[in-house]
Design an enzyme around this catalytic site. Structure first.
Site, short mmCIF file in Angstrom:
data_model
loop_
_atom_site.label_atom_id
_atom_site.label_comp_id
_atom_site.label_asym_id
_atom_site.label_seq_id
_atom_site.Cartn_x
_atom_site.Cartn_y
_atom_site.Cartn_z
N TYR A 55 6.63 16.64 31.95
CA TYR A 55 6.84 15.87 33.31
C TYR A 55 6.33 14.44 33.25
O TYR A 55 6.99 13.53 33.73
CB TYR A 55 6.30 16.50 34.55
CG TYR A 55 7.30 17.58 35.13
CD1 TYR A 55 8.43 17.39 35.75
CD2 TYR A 55 7.07 18.84 34.48
CE1 TYR A 55 9.49 18.53 36.01
CE2 TYR A 55 7.83 19.86 34.69
CZ TYR A 55 8.97 19.85 35.71
OH TYR A 55 9.77 20.72 35.80
N HIS A 108 14.02 19.24 45.89
CA HIS A 108 13.35 19.65 44.61
C HIS A 108 12.16 19.02 44.40
O HIS A 108 11.57 19.23 43.30
CB HIS A 108 14.40 19.66 43.45
CG HIS A 108 15.50 20.50 43.55
ND1 HIS A 108 16.50 20.61 42.95
CD2 HIS A 108 15.41 22.04 44.20
CE1 HIS A 108 17.26 21.71 43.20
NE2 HIS A 108 16.71 22.29 44.12
N CYS A 116 -1.70 20.01 44.65
CA CYS A 116 -2.78 20.74 44.29
C CYS A 116 -2.45 22.10 44.30
O CYS A 116 -1.86 22.83 45.53
CB CYS A 116 -3.97 20.63 45.12
SG CYS A 116 -5.47 21.50 44.81
N CYS A 138 -9.96 18.78 47.23
CA CYS A 138 -10.72 19.96 47.14
C CYS A 138 -11.47 20.06 45.66
O CYS A 138 -12.49 20.73 45.47
CB CYS A 138 -9.98 21.26 47.30
SG CYS A 138 -9.23 21.73 45.94
N ALA A 218 30.66 8.92 38.83
CA ALA A 218 30.07 8.57 40.35
C ALA A 218 30.26 7.22 40.61
O ALA A 218 30.52 6.84 41.76
CB ALA A 218 28.63 9.17 40.44
#
Length: 232
Positions: A55, A108, A116, A138, A218
């Site tokens: 990612y 998505h 978290c 946290c 597109a």
């Protein structure tokens, strides 16, 4: 139809023309890894380093591209159409926003977000995330990309179904028609009375659910379609 409500679903095909790899590109980043390893909760539990690397690469790729003619046409439609325009995107990039669209539902999630896994706190993701990054709320070392993985429920589904039921026109742009629940949107909107339009490189898997078909890139099909809507 000057004040018609327009609900538009966009998929990977619209961003591919900006240079982002799609799930099915033979030479793209997705082709290098099994979906089970990089886009599932189990994959993240097994190898968080790999998932973060994957990612981080997608986040960097998205930062290096710009909106194309289709994104800009949809932003113009939102600015100039007298009725409501809602964009529901399966994409996790921010190209719609970069083009100027304001009402975008990221079903998505988004590469720009961090989540978290312990307390569900969300915050802006840095360009590179790492295993054991602490949560700002946290402090748990369980930060993950705020994207919806296979096996997880897409975001804002209640609002999405409501928009589909209120649509006068529903359009799907750059989608394969293979991934649910998005693949059911045209049928749902059509049953509620919407005129349904497919703008895709080629016929999708659910082409039968559309009353109007416009096939081609597109960047070629979307701008004239927007012109027609604004001139009605």
């Amino acid at each position: 139809m000057a004040s018609a409500k327009l609900v538009i679903l966009t998929g990977a095909g619209i961003s591919a023309e900006s240079g982002l790899s799609t799930f099915r590109d033979a030479g793209g980043i997705w082709a290098q890894h099994a979906v089970e390893d990089v886009a599932t909760p189990d994959g993240f539990a097994r190898d968080p380093d790999l998932v973060h690397w994957f990612y981080n690469a997608r986040r960097q790729a998205a930062a290096d591209v710009s909106p194309n003619a289709a994104h800009h046409a949809l932003a113009r439609l939102e600015r100039e159409h007298k009725g409501e325009v809602v964009i529901i995107t399966q994409n996790v990039d921010a190209l719609h926003e970069a083009a100027g669209s304001a009402l975008v539902i990221h079903m998505h999630g988004a590469l720009s977000g961090a989540l978290c896994a312990t307390c569900d706190y969300r915050w802006p993701a840095p360009l590179a995330m790492h295993t054991n990054d602490p949560c700002p709320a946290c402090a748990a070392p369980t930060a993950r990309p705020d994207v919806v993985w296979f096996g997880e429920t897409p975001y804002q589904m209640e609002a999405i179904w409501s928009h589909l039921e209120e649509a006068d026109i529903f359009a799907a742009i750059g989608t394969s028609g293979n991934v649910y629940p998005a693949a059911a949107f045209a049928q749902h909107a059509g049953r509620a009375g919407a005129h349904t339009v497919e703008l895709n490189l080629e016929a999708s898997a659910n082409v039968r659910d559309f009353a109007e078909l416009r096939h081609g890139p597109a960047g070629v099909t979307v701008p004239p379609w927007v012109d027609e809507l604004l001139n009605q």
